[in-house]
Design a protein around this motif. Structure first.
Motif, short mmCIF file in Angstrom:
data_model
loop_
_atom_site.label_atom_id
_atom_site.label_comp_id
_atom_site.label_asym_id
_atom_site.label_seq_id
_atom_site.Cartn_x
_atom_site.Cartn_y
_atom_site.Cartn_z
N UNK A 45 0.81 -1.23 0.00
CA UNK A 45 0.00 0.00 0.00
C UNK A 45 0.83 1.27 0.00
N UNK A 46 0.25 2.30 -0.60
CA UNK A 46 0.94 3.57 -0.71
C UNK A 46 1.19 4.21 0.65
N UNK A 47 2.39 4.73 0.82
CA UNK A 47 2.72 5.48 2.04
C UNK A 47 3.73 6.55 1.65
N UNK A 48 3.21 7.72 1.35
CA UNK A 48 4.08 8.80 0.87
C UNK A 48 3.85 10.08 1.68
N UNK A 49 4.79 10.98 1.56
CA UNK A 49 4.55 12.33 2.08
C UNK A 49 3.71 13.00 1.00
N UNK A 50 2.53 13.45 1.36
CA UNK A 50 1.66 14.04 0.33
C UNK A 50 1.62 15.56 0.37
N UNK A 51 2.20 16.12 1.42
CA UNK A 51 2.18 17.58 1.49
C UNK A 51 3.46 18.14 2.09
N UNK A 52 3.96 19.16 1.45
CA UNK A 52 5.13 19.87 1.95
C UNK A 52 4.75 21.34 2.04
N UNK A 53 5.12 21.99 3.12
CA UNK A 53 4.81 23.40 3.24
C UNK A 53 5.96 24.15 3.87
N UNK A 54 6.13 25.40 3.46
CA UNK A 54 7.14 26.26 4.07
C UNK A 54 6.49 27.56 4.52
N UNK A 55 6.69 27.88 5.79
CA UNK A 55 6.19 29.15 6.33
C UNK A 55 7.38 30.05 6.63
N UNK A 56 7.21 31.33 6.34
CA UNK A 56 8.25 32.31 6.60
C UNK A 56 7.69 33.27 7.65
N UNK A 57 8.21 33.19 8.85
CA UNK A 57 7.70 33.96 9.98
C UNK A 57 6.19 33.78 10.16
N UNK A 58 5.76 32.54 10.07
CA UNK A 58 4.35 32.22 10.32
C UNK A 58 3.43 32.30 9.12
N UNK A 59 3.92 32.85 8.01
CA UNK A 59 3.08 32.96 6.82
C UNK A 59 3.47 31.89 5.81
N UNK A 60 2.48 31.14 5.37
CA UNK A 60 2.76 30.06 4.42
C UNK A 60 3.08 30.68 3.06
N UNK A 61 4.30 30.40 2.57
CA UNK A 61 4.67 31.03 1.30
C UNK A 61 4.86 30.04 0.16
N UNK A 62 5.13 28.80 0.50
CA UNK A 62 5.28 27.80 -0.56
C UNK A 62 4.74 26.46 -0.07
#
Lengths: 109, 159
Positions: A45-62
């Motif tokens: 069964x599939x087991x992947x990282x499905x989401x990556x996020x980067x926040x810059x001083x609390x604000x999600x930018x990418x």
């Protein structure tokens, strides 16, 4: 996959307004769901990282949504425009709901 | 006379063999384009979905991909979309598709004006030689598309 080794590489000092590269790497097998168990012949069964996020001083930018075609131990590089000194906080979320975090400090002059 | 009788079965066998080969090639030939079409159709459907009914224009996107990838398990992929990346004009999302993978979706990358550049790179799996399609959604609603072929020596889906 309780423990995953994450690495973030970003410059320590940047000038205000400068666009700099952030490189990230995390250890994760990224089981695609296509592979078969050689003994049983059943699909693993599939087991992947499905989401990556980067926040810059609390604000999600990418952010990015990943599918099974992203390689094991996923690498992600992207750019950030320097505004204020602070931290870049990365989060990776996998199919089991596990969240991995890693931050990098940046000082803007 | 005797010779003629002996010749006939041989001829018939030859003919049958020929017919057999013909039939097999026919079947394979008719099957292969269908398979390719199914994959292409899947990708086209996925592209249509993200494009939201718009026809993607070409240009603006630069894809950085190797021409030949020896190992399909980790193929470096980079892309950059030409944009000023201001609050009013920036790249919202870049979607990457692989048209011969079991699932065409590879990833979606969401940018903001704080990124400064709509540029990113990662590593992906490729099952075989195929086209990589990038679709970029801009903040003004326009959609761009780019395509690049990568030859894969060893596939990376662990069939």
């Amino acid at each position: 996959m309780a423990k995953a080794k994450a690495r973030v590489k970003a410059p320590k000092k940047v000038k205000k307004g400068e666009v700099f590269e952030v490189k990230t790497l995390i250890s994760h097998k990224m089981e695609s769901g296509q592979r078969k168990d050689k003994k049983t012949g059943k699909k693993i069964p599939q087991m992947i990282i499905n989401k990556f996020a980067c926040s810059y001083n609390g604000k999600e930018i990418f952010t990015s949504d990943w599918h099974g075609a992203i390689s094991a131990n996923p690498y992600m590089a992207f750019y950030v425009k320097a505004k204020d000194s602070g931290s870049l906080d990365m989060t990776w979320t996998d199919d089991s709901g596990a969240v991995f975090k890693k931050s990098a400090k940046v000082s803007v002059t | 006379m005797v010779r003629k009788i002996e010749m006939q079965p041989v001829n018939r066998r030859e003919v049958m063999k020929f017919v057999g080969v013909g039939a097999v090639t026919g079947v394979v030939a008719s099957l292969l384009p269908n398979l390719a079409l199914a994959d292409a159709a899947k990708t086209a459907a996925a592209v249509k979905k993200v494009a939201g009914g718009k026809t993607p224009a070409s240009g603006k996107i630069t894809l950085e991909l190797p021409q030949i990838a020896e190992n399909g398990n980790t193929v470096p992929i980079g892309f950059e979309v030409d944009s000023p990346m201001t609050d009013s004009n920036y790249v919202k999302t870049v979607h990457i598709f692989a048209d011969k993978n079991p699932n065409p979706e590879v990833g979606s990358f969401h940018f903001t004006s704080d990124c400064g550049k709509a540029k990113a790179s990662t590593r992906m799996r490729m099952a075989k030689t195929q086209n990589i399609v990038a679709v970029a959604e801009m903040s003004d609603g326009s959609v761009y598309m780019a395509k690049s072929e990568v030859k894969v020596t060893i596939g990376g889906c662990g069939g």
